[in-house]
Design a protein around this motif. Structure first.
Motif, short mmCIF file in Angstrom:
data_model
loop_
_atom_site.label_atom_id
_atom_site.label_comp_id
_atom_site.label_asym_id
_atom_site.label_seq_id
_atom_site.Cartn_x
_atom_site.Cartn_y
_atom_site.Cartn_z
N MET A 255 53.71 43.58 5.66
CA MET A 255 53.17 43.06 4.41
C MET A 255 52.35 44.16 3.75
N THR A 256 52.55 44.34 2.47
CA THR A 256 51.65 45.24 1.78
C THR A 256 50.51 44.38 1.27
N LEU A 257 49.35 44.55 1.86
CA LEU A 257 48.22 43.74 1.43
C LEU A 257 47.50 44.52 0.33
N HIS A 258 47.57 44.02 -0.90
CA HIS A 258 46.93 44.71 -2.02
C HIS A 258 45.46 44.32 -2.05
N THR A 259 44.58 45.30 -1.92
CA THR A 259 43.15 44.99 -1.82
C THR A 259 42.36 45.49 -3.03
N THR A 260 43.06 45.92 -4.08
CA THR A 260 42.37 46.42 -5.26
C THR A 260 41.41 45.36 -5.82
N SER A 261 41.86 44.12 -5.85
CA SER A 261 40.99 43.06 -6.37
C SER A 261 40.63 42.05 -5.28
N TRP A 262 40.56 42.54 -4.08
CA TRP A 262 40.17 41.69 -2.95
C TRP A 262 38.71 41.24 -3.10
N THR A 263 38.46 39.95 -2.94
CA THR A 263 37.10 39.44 -3.01
C THR A 263 36.58 39.25 -1.59
N PRO A 264 35.63 40.07 -1.16
CA PRO A 264 35.16 39.93 0.21
C PRO A 264 34.48 38.58 0.42
N PRO A 265 34.72 37.93 1.54
CA PRO A 265 34.06 36.65 1.78
C PRO A 265 32.56 36.84 1.90
N GLU A 266 31.79 35.83 1.46
CA GLU A 266 30.32 35.93 1.61
C GLU A 266 29.94 35.80 3.07
N GLN A 267 30.77 35.08 3.80
CA GLN A 267 30.55 34.87 5.23
C GLN A 267 31.79 35.30 5.97
N GLY A 268 31.62 36.18 6.97
CA GLY A 268 32.77 36.63 7.75
C GLY A 268 33.26 35.53 8.69
N ALA A 269 34.37 35.80 9.35
CA ALA A 269 34.95 34.81 10.26
C ALA A 269 35.22 35.44 11.61
N LEU A 270 35.30 34.59 12.62
CA LEU A 270 35.63 35.06 13.96
C LEU A 270 37.07 34.64 14.27
N LYS B 206 49.95 42.00 21.06
CA LYS B 206 48.64 41.71 20.46
C LYS B 206 47.97 42.99 19.93
N THR B 207 47.92 44.02 20.78
CA THR B 207 47.25 45.28 20.37
C THR B 207 47.92 45.85 19.12
N THR B 208 49.25 45.81 19.11
CA THR B 208 50.01 46.36 17.97
C THR B 208 49.66 45.59 16.69
N LEU B 209 49.62 44.27 16.78
CA LEU B 209 49.33 43.45 15.59
C LEU B 209 47.88 43.63 15.14
N VAL B 210 46.99 43.70 16.13
CA VAL B 210 45.56 43.81 15.82
C VAL B 210 45.27 45.14 15.12
N LYS B 211 45.86 46.24 15.63
CA LYS B 211 45.57 47.56 15.04
C LYS B 211 45.93 47.59 13.57
N GLU B 212 47.11 47.05 13.23
CA GLU B 212 47.52 47.09 11.82
C GLU B 212 46.66 46.16 10.96
N ALA B 213 46.29 45.02 11.52
CA ALA B 213 45.43 44.09 10.75
C ALA B 213 44.08 44.74 10.45
N LEU B 214 43.55 45.50 11.41
CA LEU B 214 42.25 46.15 11.20
C LEU B 214 42.34 47.18 10.08
N ASP B 215 43.48 47.86 9.99
CA ASP B 215 43.67 48.84 8.92
C ASP B 215 43.86 48.16 7.57
N ALA B 216 44.53 46.99 7.59
CA ALA B 216 44.94 46.37 6.33
C ALA B 216 43.87 45.47 5.71
N ILE B 217 43.03 44.87 6.53
CA ILE B 217 42.14 43.83 6.01
C ILE B 217 40.70 44.33 5.94
N PRO B 218 40.16 44.46 4.73
CA PRO B 218 38.81 44.99 4.57
C PRO B 218 37.78 44.08 5.26
#
Ligand code: ADP
Ligand code: 5GP
Length: 211
Positions: free
Chosen positions: A1-16, A27-39
């Protein structure tokens, strides 16, 4: 997925987020890419007594502890959860998780099903994701081709795969990691959807309210 973050609105409260699944499911493979993609999404670096693998870094992949040091931290109540997995001890340190969430970031825990159950019992709000392999033959092939573990270690992990997978029904979401691009998209979609929930954006909603 190309996650476009140009107009990403950061949540006021993070999530676990908790991710689990049998060893080798990706799991490691999916997690690594999610960490790069999701601000704003951080990784919870676990402590473990397992030997360090080539390419792993202390403090980045895990905190590598002796069994004595790990046990002392258990006795001190330092762990949010901990468990013996495939013959080694693994645990999530409570303080960094609290600090990360307190600073407004989100945090992702890659833990086994016993640990996921402890997080559930703790009552802390979270979203849990279970990663399934397409089938057990594929799982076996992936564990061997990863090339990080001895045959005896791989055999043990495969023997225990059923036990991990039998807990899948207690998780909020399921991702089948067959085609990797699809799995990345689906995994990140779950995280993004949670971060876009209205209750994490009350200021944004209030801004447009009629006076
Ligand atoms: P886990 O963290 O769940 O133990 P890994 O992320 O280390 O699993 O993945 C195990 C192996 O399988 C790695 O070599 C990884 O590159 C490979 N892998 C992961 N997902 C896929 C996929 N969809 N297709 C093919 N190989 C994969
Ligand atoms: P690995 O040795 O392949 O890095 O991890 C083996 C298993 O231990 C995986 O299922 C992983 O999710 C789990 N694990 C890693 N860190 C933790 C942790 O902090 N707590 C628990 N309970 N399990 C963990």
């Amino acid at each position: 997925m190309t996650l476009h973050t140009t107009s990403w609105t950061p949540p006021e409260q993070g999530a676990l987020f908790v991710v689990a699944g049998a060893s080798g499911t990706g799991k490691t493979t999916l997690v690594k890419e999610a960490l790069d993609a999701i601000p704003g999404l951080k990784f919870s670096v676990s402590a473990t007594t397992r030997p360090i693998r080539p390419g792993e870094k202390d403090g980045t992949d895990y905190w590598f502890l002796t069994r004595d040091a790990f046990t002392t931290r258990v006795e001190n109540g330092d762990f949010l959860e901990w468990a013996e997995v495939y013959g080694n001890l693994y645990g999530t340190l409570r303080a960094p998780v609290q600090q990360t969430l307190g600073a407004g970031f989100s945090i992702l825990l890659d833990i086994d099903t016993q640990g996921a159950e402890q997080v559930r019992q703790s009552g802390i709000a979270h979203t849990s994701v279970f990663v399934l392999p397409p089938d057990l033959q594929t799982l076996s092939r992936r564990l061997s081709s990863r090339g990080t573990d001895e045959k005896a270690v791989i055999d043990r992990r495969l023997r225990e795969a059923h036990e991990q997978i039998s807990a899948a029904g207690t998780f909020d979401c399921i991702v089948v990691n067959d085609d990797l691009d699809s799995a990345h998209d689906q995994f990140q979609a779950i995280i993004v959807a949670e971060l876009l929930r209205t209750n994490r954006h009350s200021r944004l909603v209030g801004q447009f309210r009629a006076r």
